[in-house]
Design an enzyme around this catalytic site. Structure first.
Site: not given
Lengths: 320, 346
Positions: B37, B193, B223, B225, B265, B316-317
């Site tokens: 991460y 967030h 960035r 994602n 993304e 989470y994903k």
């Protein structure tokens, strides 16, 4: 990552607007359009004053939408470290300078129901663009502007003719003081107060607002002060093992730059937080001159804002 | 270079796919074999010619079809586009940034004429020819953010900056990875967030916020994602959860290569000059596993990364249900050879 995009500009106009205050109009050196900016923004001006490299922040005063030129006002400060003296004595129409992109650390709060602007002396400058923006948005505002005399206060006539009764001028030579307690004591909820001027005036305004029960979030201030001078001391850089001497009239950041060390910075006024640096060791007393670190952070002695703060004597080791 | 725009769908029959020439420019987000991460923010400076980093706002072969899908989402649910009243200046900032960027970077597709506040915008792929007065919203058929947002790939949110915080006070969000503008609008940086695991404890958001509050005009950052999406569906929103969440149940060992898409993304952050707000662009790219493994380096690396994900992120994903099938599908493409650093193909 350090620093700011620089742009070459040319001085297109210089005008004396009050005792010891000159207004400079800057255009892009290649006549390209400048960036728009928001009310309350400032730029840093890079000056090569003799063998010294200075970067002083000055508020932008023109209309934020005017991309043809920027305007700044400079007060010739008596105990100047050289920046304002340089602007007054060495800069004239045609001089080329470098400036950073506009940066805003003093924006009007967009959700405010009303804006009370309190200016002292040269502290009027950020309010010039702020009022321009607020007026364009039909926002409710009033200005309270303290000057030594009409000869010392810049733009008094202009402001009164443009904004009428929203502008209140207080002349020290006539014994007039800003009746801040009355002004701040009689505002509706949702009003925000902004103050810019000499340090004692800012402290007095913040204190008055606090005593009257104003929430911290509704009170804003900006002060551009030069890094206070002191005695010479030594900075040790933990990562590179280098040592740099900070002379009495220099900031740590300036000494690092003079020695070719690339350190992070942005506002150079101790406000934005970009130059926050970890202290590895220190055998002297840190004089924190910034507006960024919290009281517990200061007490811990583990952080220092290198654009403004110094140690009284001895040496300090930084994580750089 | 002219683009040939594909005619394809992101729903129902899902005809979306990448042309062979488009595969190698996919912004593969994993720069090493081990998942790690990181905030991975870098300056949004021009990248290699032809890459999605070449310009600030990337237009590719999916442009026209993506804009058609956005219009369908907005027609069904107007709350996907919202702006609080104090964001009008920022809306114009966004319109100006996007129009000037597209007209400069893709002159064969977009043209902008400016004469003071009299502007003339021409968008050839979508057949739009609009004269309007800059800063006068009554001269546009939509508010400025929606007008230009319907013409640029990717979602956009605009963050107001006040009280040393960023507030999500406007956005046009129709192709999101399971978050809702209608829910988040008006929230601050820490609030929106809130659901992200692990990063709060690491102090990631405090550092990121401090960095963004000082973001400068003319120095945007970006960035990458990523997540996974079943079927090439753009609108995986909480509002339509009932329409897409069950897609996860349809993954089988036979169709996993076609159904499971890596969704990347490219997120850009721009300081807007007039409003002092920050524009956040979320430009999504979708590619099926079947297409990813046509690049040998990605076929080797993707299973290694998926195998190293911490359990919190798997949850989470929402990968739990099909991760093993995905790993089994990918296993034959990992011959154990070392991979080169960075995300790009060899």
């Amino acid at each position: 990552m350090s620093g700011n995009l620089l742009r070459r500009v040319r001085v297109a106009e210089v005008e004396r607007v009050a005792n010891r205050i000159k207004r400079f109009r800057l255009v892009d050196a290649d006549n390209a359009p400048l960036s728009e900016f928001s009310g309350g923004s400032h730029i840093s001006v890079v000056m090569h004053a003799g063998d010294r490299l200075l970067r002083n922040p000055y508020s932008l005063m023109g209309a934020p939408s005017d991309t043809s030129s920027y305007q700044i006002s400079v007060l010739n400060v008596e105990d100047s470290r050289g920046g304002s003296k340089f602007m007054h004595e060495n800069v004239s129409v045609g001089t080329e300078l470098e400036i950073g992109q506009p940066l805003n650390l003093f924006p009007p709060a967009k959700l405010a129901k009303k804006h009370v602007l309190v200016a002292g002396g040269i502290g009027i400058t950020p309010f010039m663009s702020m009022m321009n923006e607020l007026d364009g948005l039909h926002s409710d505002f009033e200005l309270h502007y303290g000057v030594r005399s009409l000869e010392d206060g810049a733009y008094c006539k202009y402001l009164q003719s443009r904004y009428g009764s929203r502008v209140n001028i207080y002349r020290q030579d006539q014994g007039q003081l800003i009746p801040l307690e009355r002004i701040l004591g009689d505002q509706r909820l949702g009003t925000h107060m902004y103050v810019c001027g000499p340090k004692p005036m800012i402290d007095w305004s913040l204190q008055t607002a606090k005593l009257l029960g104003w929430p911290d979030e509704n009170v804003h201030s900006e002060q551009f002060s030069a890094p206070p001078p002191g005695k010479q001391f030594l900075v040790k850089l933990a990562r590179s093992g280098r040592e740099v001497i900070v002379r009495g009239h220099q900031s740590i950041l300036e000494a690092l730059e003079e020695n070719g060390v690339d350190a992070p910075f942005l506002c150079r006024g101790g406000a934005c937080g970009q130059c926050e640096t970890q202290v590895v060791a220190c055998d002297g007393f840190i004089e924190h001159n910034d507006h960024f670190l919290t009281e517990p952070e200061r007490v811990s002695g583990k952080k220092i804002m290198i654009c403004m703060s110094r140690i009284q004597t001895g040496s300090i080791t930084l994580d750089l | 270079m002219g683009l040939t725009f594909r005619n394809e769908t992101f729903r129902d029959d899902f005809t979306y796919t990448n042309s062979p020439s488009n595969i190698r420019r996919f912004p593969f987000p994993f720069v090493e074999d081990q998942y790690r991460y990181s905030v991975n923010i870098e300056p949004h400076t021009p990248g290699p010619k032809g890459s999605p980093f070449e310009y600030h706002f990337d237009v590719d072969e999916h442009y026209v079809s993506e804009m058609r899908d956005r219009a369908m989402v907005l027609a069904a649910d107007p709350l996907r586009c919202q702006a609080l009243p104090h964001m009008m200046t920022a809306q114009w900032d966004m319109l100006e940034l996007l129009m000037t960027s597209l007209a400069r970077d893709y002159p064969e597709h977009f043209t902008l004429h400016r004469d003071g506040s009299a502007w003339h915008w021409i968008n050839r792929p979508l057949g739009i020819d609009q004269k309007f007065t800059f800063l006068d919203a009554s001269t546009l058929p939509y508010q400025p953010m929606e007008f230009i947002g319907r013409q640029v790939q990717g979602d956009f949110s605009i963050q107001d900056q006040r009280d040393n915080q960023l507030w999500m006070d406007a956005g046009i969000i129709t192709s999101q990875a399971d978050w809702s503008l209608d829910f988040d609008v008006g929230m601050n940086f820490f609030e929106w967030h809130g659901p992200v695991p692990l990063a709060h404890e690491a102090g990631v958001f405090e550092r990121a916020l401090k960095f963004l509050l000082n973001l400068q005009i003319g120095k945007p950052v970006r960035r990458l994602n990523w997540t996974m999406t079943i079927n090439p569906r753009l609108d995986t929103s909480p509002e339509n959860y009932h329409k897409w969440a069950s897609d996860r149940m349809t993954v089988t060992p036979e169709n996993v290569g076609k159904k499971v898409h890596l969704r990347v993304e490219m997120q850009g952050l721009f300081r807007l000059p007039r409003s002092n707000a920050i524009l956040f662009s979320i430009r999504g790219y979708l590619m099926s596993f079947e297409q990813i493994v046509t690049v040998p380096k990605w076929g080797r690396r993707l299973p290694r990364v998926l195998a190293s994900l911490p359990p919190e992120l798997v949850e989470y994903k929402s990968l739990g249900r099909y991760r093993d099938m995905a790993l089994a599908y990918l296993a034959p493409y990992d011959d154990g050879a070392p991979t080169s650093p960075g995300g790009g193909p060899d």
